[in-house]
Design a protein around this motif. Structure first.
Motif, PDB file in Angstrom:
ATOM      1  N   ASP A 139       0.827  -1.274  -0.095  1.00 16.79           N
ATOM      2  CA  ASP A 139       0.052  -0.040  -0.162  1.00 16.79           C
ATOM      3  C   ASP A 139       0.936   1.243  -0.020  1.00 16.79           C
ATOM      4  O   ASP A 139       0.469   2.165  -0.752  1.00 16.79           O
ATOM      5  CB  ASP A 139      -1.114  -0.017   1.131  1.00 16.79           C
ATOM      6  N   LYS A 195       1.768   2.327  -3.607  1.00 18.33           N
ATOM      7  CA  LYS A 195       0.615   2.372  -4.427  1.00 18.33           C
ATOM      8  C   LYS A 195       0.599   3.397  -5.559  1.00 18.33           C
ATOM      9  O   LYS A 195       0.417   3.164  -6.655  1.00 18.33           O
ATOM     10  CB  LYS A 195      -0.625   2.500  -3.643  1.00 18.33           C
ATOM     11  N   GLU A 196       0.990   4.739  -5.055  1.00 19.52           N
ATOM     12  CA  GLU A 196       0.809   5.832  -6.124  1.00 19.52           C
ATOM     13  C   GLU A 196       1.959   5.710  -6.993  1.00 19.52           C
ATOM     14  O   GLU A 196       1.969   6.143  -8.082  1.00 19.52           O
ATOM     15  CB  GLU A 196       1.029   7.092  -5.263  1.00 19.52           C
ATOM     16  N   SER A 221       1.165   2.934  -9.621  1.00 20.76           N
ATOM     17  CA  SER A 221      -0.036   3.352 -10.458  1.00 20.76           C
ATOM     18  C   SER A 221       0.877   4.338 -11.581  1.00 20.76           C
ATOM     19  O   SER A 221       0.538   4.148 -12.564  1.00 20.76           O
ATOM     20  CB  SER A 221      -0.862   4.095  -9.592  1.00 20.76           C
ATOM     21  N   TYR A 257      -2.404  -8.159  -8.083  1.00 21.75           N
ATOM     22  CA  TYR A 257      -2.166  -6.950  -7.782  1.00 21.75           C
ATOM     23  C   TYR A 257      -2.298  -5.732  -8.593  1.00 21.75           C
ATOM     24  O   TYR A 257      -3.056  -4.667  -8.255  1.00 21.75           O
ATOM     25  CB  TYR A 257      -0.478  -6.769  -7.282  1.00 21.75           C
ATOM     26  N   LEU A 273      -5.289  -2.381  -8.474  1.00 23.65           N
ATOM     27  CA  LEU A 273      -5.039  -0.876  -8.729  1.00 23.65           C
ATOM     28  C   LEU A 273      -5.925  -0.304  -9.763  1.00 23.65           C
ATOM     29  O   LEU A 273      -5.939   0.987 -10.069  1.00 23.65           O
ATOM     30  CB  LEU A 273      -3.775  -0.574  -8.960  1.00 23.65           C
TER      31      LEU A 273
END
Length: 417
Positions: free
Chosen positions: A122, A125-126, A129, A152, A156
């Motif tokens: 987590d 995550k950014e 992405s 995974y 997202l």
């Protein structure tokens, strides 16, 4: 002429001494990285294609150079989706965002524990992405290692995700077959052990096999091990596991007695592994290198990145949860069944080939191409040898043994009166 920039730590034909390799980190911390970058180079070097090796983390200035000199960027990756790689991933994203040429990702993976719980990632995550968005703006899909990474990325919100495995397995093409050469292992068998020193539970395995199999050798891969073999002054990195029982220091019998090997290039590494009866351990590319050499292998999977690859290719494996302190190589060899690996490789190669085609890329196993050109050129190179054979502590031990040998008797002069 199509110009491909291939992200890699080193050109597969560049000869560099072990000391310079260590100093410049031309293996990216692990020589296994050179296995999948070399395979990618070979596969993409078709007639009419020029492959150049380079970096991809230089930001917008590097992107400008790439836009001027390349028609396509290909990025083979391993476990790039891990917290410790976040900064590097961000730099890569910055470069990709400024590219005006197609970008293809070959086999990126997420590093999770065996339970595959994606919430452990987590915190990045950014960054993940951002990277995937940048790639998909320049590519029809992103190629991932296996099921965990696919799940995974889909969590997202990304749907253009394809499981293609790792290009390293395709170095020999779709026709690779691996068969057992001996019916069973004995105390006289030649066994190659590979390991990750940070994985718990390996100490009893190493101790038992060091004593039980005198022809067992440790095939080291990590840069830290290379440093140890190059200098007796090198101090290995600290790990939470007990290192006294692992071959990470000069006093360990596998190091002290010259039973540790290290090659800084894939070709001599695979030639070396071809002489063994069996390979096993926690290093995924150490065991893939053995399979490419025709040597049966079993992976001891300790996290999602290794487990998803062995599942995808049907490589024989156990998880570390299934490994006991008294687990023996003979037992692992007996249950090593390569039938599914051999039978499924052609289909998986076809999937990989279709992925490349969708990205506008060709490969050397297509009709009319020469898949042997790369192999002939690699075979003609004079590569550095086994660093373990020249390890400083082994030299010191040899000198000590020599000094203890009885010297030829010489005539003594009579004592003075």
């Amino acid at each position: 002429m199509t110009r491909i920039l291939l992200r890699a730590h080193k050109d597969p034909f560049r000869v560099v001494s072990p000391r310079a390799t260590f100093r410049k980190n031309l293996i990216g911390e692990n020589v296994g990285n050179l296995l999948f970058s070399s395979a990618s180079y070979k596969l993409l070097q078709t007639a009419g294609t020029e492959v150049e090796v380079g970096g991809i983390q230089g930001g917008r200035a590097e992107a400008a150079r790439i836009n001027a000199h390349a028609d396509h960027v290909v990025i083979p990756l391993a476990n790039a989706f891990r917290p410790s790689y976040t900064a590097a991933l961000d730099r890569m994203s910055e470069t990709i965002e400024a590219l005006r040429v197609p970008v293809t990702i070959l086999g990126v993976g997420a590093q999770l524990r065996l339970d595959g719980r994606i919430e452990r990632l987590d915190a990045m995550k950014e960054s993940v992405s951002r990277f995937v968005r940048a790639v998909l703006e320049r590519s029809p899909s992103i190629g991932v290692r296996g099921e965990f990474t696919e799940r995974y990325l889909k969590s997202l919100g990304f749907s253009d995700v394809e499981v293609i495995g790792c290009p390293s397995v395709f170095l020999r093409g779709p026709g690779l077959r691996v068969e057992k050469r001996v019916r069973a292992l004995t105390a006289a068998s030649r066994i190659s052990l590979n390991l990750s020193p940070y994985v718990p539970g390996l100490g009893p395995i190493v101790e038992r096999h060091t004593e039980r199999y005198p022809h067992l050798r440790y095939a080291a891969q990590h840069r830290d091990a290379l440093g140890m073999l190059l200098s007796h002054r090198h101090r290995s990195k600290a790990h939470s596991t007990d290192q006294t029982v692992l071959p990470t220091h000069h006093a360990h019998p596998l190091v002290r007695d010259g039973r540790t090997s290290f090659f800084v290039d894939p070709e001599p590494w695979m030639r070396y592994l071809a002489d063994f009866d069996f390979s096993f351990g926690t290093r995924i590319h150490g065991n893939i290198a053995a399979l490419l050499a025709g040597t049966p292998a079993m992976v001891l999977a300790h996290d999602s990145r290794t487990l998803e690859l062995v599942r995808y290719y049907d490589i024989p494996h156990r998880t570390m949860k299934q490994v006991r302190p008294d687990t023996d190589a003979a037992e692992l060899y007996a249950e090593t069944d390569l039938t599914a690996f051999n039978a499924g490789l052609g289909e998986r190669f076809d999937r990989f080939s279709a992925f490349l085609g969708a990205h506008g890329l060709h490969h050397v196993y297509e009709e009319g191409q020469d898949a042997t050109r790369f192999d002939r050129r690699v075979a003609a190179v004079r590569w550095p040898g086994d660093v373990g054979r020249k390890a400083p502590m082994r030299k010191l031990a040899d000198r000590v043994v020599t000094s203890l040998q009885p010297r030829p008797e010489t005539a003594r002069r009579p004592a003075a009166a």
